[in-house]
Every structure is written in C-alpha cells, then in structure tokens.
Motif scaffolding. Structure first.
Motif, PDB file in Angstrom:
ATOM      1  N   ARG A 156       5.582   4.544   1.666  1.00 24.51           N
ATOM      2  CA  ARG A 156       6.096   5.782   2.263  1.00 24.51           C
ATOM      3  C   ARG A 156       6.947   5.481   3.483  1.00 24.51           C
ATOM      4  O   ARG A 156       7.993   6.085   3.686  1.00 24.51           O
ATOM      5  CB  ARG A 156       4.939   6.703   2.647  1.00 24.51           C
ATOM      6  CG  ARG A 156       4.318   7.403   1.490  1.00 24.51           C
ATOM      7  CD  ARG A 156       3.336   8.456   1.964  1.00 24.51           C
ATOM      8  NE  ARG A 156       2.529   8.898   0.851  1.00 24.51           N
ATOM      9  CZ  ARG A 156       1.227   8.735   0.755  1.00 24.51           C
ATOM     10  NH1 ARG A 156       0.556   8.175   1.733  1.00 24.51           N
ATOM     11  NH2 ARG A 156       0.563   9.159  -0.300  1.00 24.51           N
ATOM     12  N   LYS A 157       6.478   4.553   4.303  1.00 25.88           N
ATOM     13  CA  LYS A 157       7.219   4.192   5.509  1.00 25.88           C
ATOM     14  C   LYS A 157       8.589   3.621   5.145  1.00 25.88           C
ATOM     15  O   LYS A 157       9.600   3.998   5.731  1.00 25.88           O
ATOM     16  CB  LYS A 157       6.416   3.181   6.317  1.00 25.88           C
ATOM     17  CG  LYS A 157       7.058   2.799   7.625  1.00 25.88           C
ATOM     18  CD  LYS A 157       6.202   1.812   8.382  1.00 25.88           C
ATOM     19  CE  LYS A 157       6.883   1.361   9.660  1.00 25.88           C
ATOM     20  NZ  LYS A 157       6.126   0.345  10.364  1.00 25.88           N
ATOM     21  N   LYS A 158       8.617   2.721   4.172  1.00 25.88           N
ATOM     22  CA  LYS A 158       9.880   2.130   3.747  1.00 25.88           C
ATOM     23  C   LYS A 158      10.813   3.179   3.145  1.00 25.88           C
ATOM     24  O   LYS A 158      12.019   3.167   3.395  1.00 25.88           O
ATOM     25  CB  LYS A 158       9.633   1.013   2.731  1.00 25.88           C
ATOM     26  CG  LYS A 158       9.061  -0.235   3.347  1.00 25.88           C
ATOM     27  CD  LYS A 158       8.870  -1.317   2.313  1.00 25.88           C
ATOM     28  CE  LYS A 158       8.252  -2.563   2.921  1.00 25.88           C
ATOM     29  NZ  LYS A 158       8.071  -3.623   1.923  1.00 25.88           N
ATOM     30  N   SER A 167       0.842  -1.189   0.000  1.00 22.69           N
ATOM     31  CA  SER A 167       0.000   0.000   0.000  1.00 22.69           C
ATOM     32  C   SER A 167       0.885   1.250   0.000  1.00 22.69           C
ATOM     33  O   SER A 167       2.086   1.184   0.260  1.00 22.69           O
ATOM     34  CB  SER A 167      -0.912   0.008   1.229  1.00 22.69           C
ATOM     35  OG  SER A 167      -0.138   0.187   2.392  1.00 22.69           O
ATOM     36  N   GLU A 168       0.280   2.388  -0.270  1.00 24.89           N
ATOM     37  CA  GLU A 168       1.037   3.636  -0.331  1.00 24.89           C
ATOM     38  C   GLU A 168       1.651   3.975   1.023  1.00 24.89           C
ATOM     39  O   GLU A 168       2.766   4.488   1.088  1.00 24.89           O
ATOM     40  CB  GLU A 168       0.134   4.768  -0.797  1.00 24.89           C
ATOM     41  CG  GLU A 168      -0.273   4.662  -2.244  1.00 24.89           C
ATOM     42  CD  GLU A 168      -1.117   5.840  -2.681  1.00 24.89           C
ATOM     43  OE1 GLU A 168      -1.110   6.872  -1.997  1.00 24.89           O
ATOM     44  OE2 GLU A 168      -1.777   5.711  -3.712  1.00 24.89           O
ATOM     45  N   ASP A 169       0.933   3.689   2.097  1.00 26.04           N
ATOM     46  CA  ASP A 169       1.463   3.961   3.431  1.00 26.04           C
ATOM     47  C   ASP A 169       2.700   3.121   3.719  1.00 26.04           C
ATOM     48  O   ASP A 169       3.684   3.613   4.276  1.00 26.04           O
ATOM     49  CB  ASP A 169       0.397   3.698   4.497  1.00 26.04           C
ATOM     50  CG  ASP A 169      -0.746   4.697   4.427  1.00 26.04           C
ATOM     51  OD1 ASP A 169      -0.513   5.831   3.949  1.00 26.04           O
ATOM     52  OD2 ASP A 169      -1.865   4.340   4.853  1.00 26.04           O
ATOM     53  N   GLU A 170       2.658   1.856   3.343  1.00 25.55           N
ATOM     54  CA  GLU A 170       3.805   0.983   3.539  1.00 25.55           C
ATOM     55  C   GLU A 170       4.993   1.461   2.712  1.00 25.55           C
ATOM     56  O   GLU A 170       6.130   1.461   3.187  1.00 25.55           O
ATOM     57  CB  GLU A 170       3.455  -0.451   3.176  1.00 25.55           C
ATOM     58  CG  GLU A 170       2.483  -1.116   4.122  1.00 25.55           C
ATOM     59  CD  GLU A 170       2.061  -2.495   3.662  1.00 25.55           C
ATOM     60  OE1 GLU A 170       2.573  -2.966   2.624  1.00 25.55           O
ATOM     61  OE2 GLU A 170       1.223  -3.106   4.334  1.00 25.55           O
ATOM     62  N   THR A 193      10.831   6.386   3.838  1.00 27.13           N
ATOM     63  CA  THR A 193      11.291   7.244   4.930  1.00 27.13           C
ATOM     64  C   THR A 193      12.408   6.559   5.714  1.00 27.13           C
ATOM     65  O   THR A 193      13.424   7.189   6.027  1.00 27.13           O
ATOM     66  CB  THR A 193      10.125   7.576   5.877  1.00 27.13           C
ATOM     67  OG1 THR A 193       9.082   8.184   5.117  1.00 27.13           O
ATOM     68  CG2 THR A 193      10.559   8.501   6.984  1.00 27.13           C
TER      69      THR A 193
END
Length: 80
Positions: free
Chosen positions: A24-26, A19-22, A28
């Motif tokens: 972004r987290k990776k 997902s986009e959140d995952e 970052t």
C-alpha cells in the motif's frame, strides 16, 4: 549420470512477497509521484509552476466566496 539438483537450489535467491502495508505504501508513493509528474508536465521552469498554482488558489478562493450564502439572503429582482 544421475545429477541431483537439490544441492543447487540453495544458490537461487528466495523471493518473498512484501506485506500488504508495504505494498500500500509503495502504491501510494507511486500514485503521488504520477500526480506530481502530471502537474509538472510541459513546464520548463518553476516560475510557471508557481503562476499556475497561484491561479488555481485564486480561482478556488473566488469559488468559495461565490458559494457562501449571503447574510441578507439571495438577491431578488423587483419589477415596478
């Protein structure tokens, strides 16, 4: 002679996109890791890292002290 390959497809792993959140987290985490690695580049021990960080903090404090306006206003030159 005619082989049906549809029965073999179930053995292939299914690829899912994160997902986009995952993502972004990776991204970052990877950026933070690159920054940490860049800061520690060329340093052999933690003592030198602490000295460099202390010097950075001291220079930031000096910069902040110089950027604060004086209560009396800027200095003025008077020629008599």
């Amino acid at each position: 002679m005619g082989f049906c390959l549809s029965c073999c497809r179930s053995s292939e792993p299914e690829y899912t996109t994160p997902s986009e959140d995952e993502m972004r987290k990776k991204m970052t985490e990877a950026a933070e890791k690159r920054i940490r690695d860049q800061e520690r580049r060329g340093l052999k021990d933690d003592a030198s890292l602490r000295r460099i960080e202390h010097a950075k903090e001291r220079s930031q404090k000096i910069d902040e002290a110089h950027n604060q306006p004086n209560a009396e206003g800027p200095l003025r030159w008077q020629v008599a």
